[in-house]
Scaffold this active site. Sequence first.
Site, short mmCIF file in Angstrom:
data_model
loop_
_atom_site.label_atom_id
_atom_site.label_comp_id
_atom_site.label_asym_id
_atom_site.label_seq_id
_atom_site.Cartn_x
_atom_site.Cartn_y
_atom_site.Cartn_z
N ARG A 74 4.70 -5.93 -0.29
CA ARG A 74 6.12 -5.54 -0.23
C ARG A 74 6.96 -6.57 0.52
O ARG A 74 8.04 -6.93 0.08
CB ARG A 74 6.28 -4.17 0.42
CG ARG A 74 5.83 -3.03 -0.47
CD ARG A 74 5.97 -1.71 0.23
NE ARG A 74 5.21 -1.75 1.48
CZ ARG A 74 5.35 -0.89 2.46
NH1 ARG A 74 6.25 0.07 2.40
NH2 ARG A 74 4.59 -0.98 3.54
N ASN A 114 5.71 1.15 -2.01
CA ASN A 114 4.35 1.50 -2.36
C ASN A 114 4.36 2.82 -3.12
O ASN A 114 5.27 3.64 -2.96
CB ASN A 114 3.48 1.67 -1.10
CG ASN A 114 3.06 0.36 -0.50
OD1 ASN A 114 3.10 -0.68 -1.13
ND2 ASN A 114 2.65 0.41 0.76
#
Length: 100
Positions: A20, A39
């Site tokens: 990320r 996520n």
Amino acid sequence: MSAAIRRVMICGRVQGVGYRAWVEREAMMRRGLEGWVRNRRDGGVEALFYGPADIVSEMVALCRRGPSSARVDDVTDEPAGPDSLNLRHAGEGFSVLPTV
């Protein structure tokens, strides 16, 4: 130049490896794209990219490799609508969102 919004799903070993943060850095800081990344409970990562179509395509292609610590098994992408951008945190061009 035309703009594009693409929703991307990344599968593989992509959680717990900085994926990320890598997406945020590559999309926002290096390419000036807007959007978000998060996520997913299924172990994948989902992202949305908005900007010039060629730069968005470049970012989607980069997601197929990911950071060196990741192992990307599959990437799917599809067009998305402007309402998808509303998931960003207020005042942010690119957000890291909570897991869904």
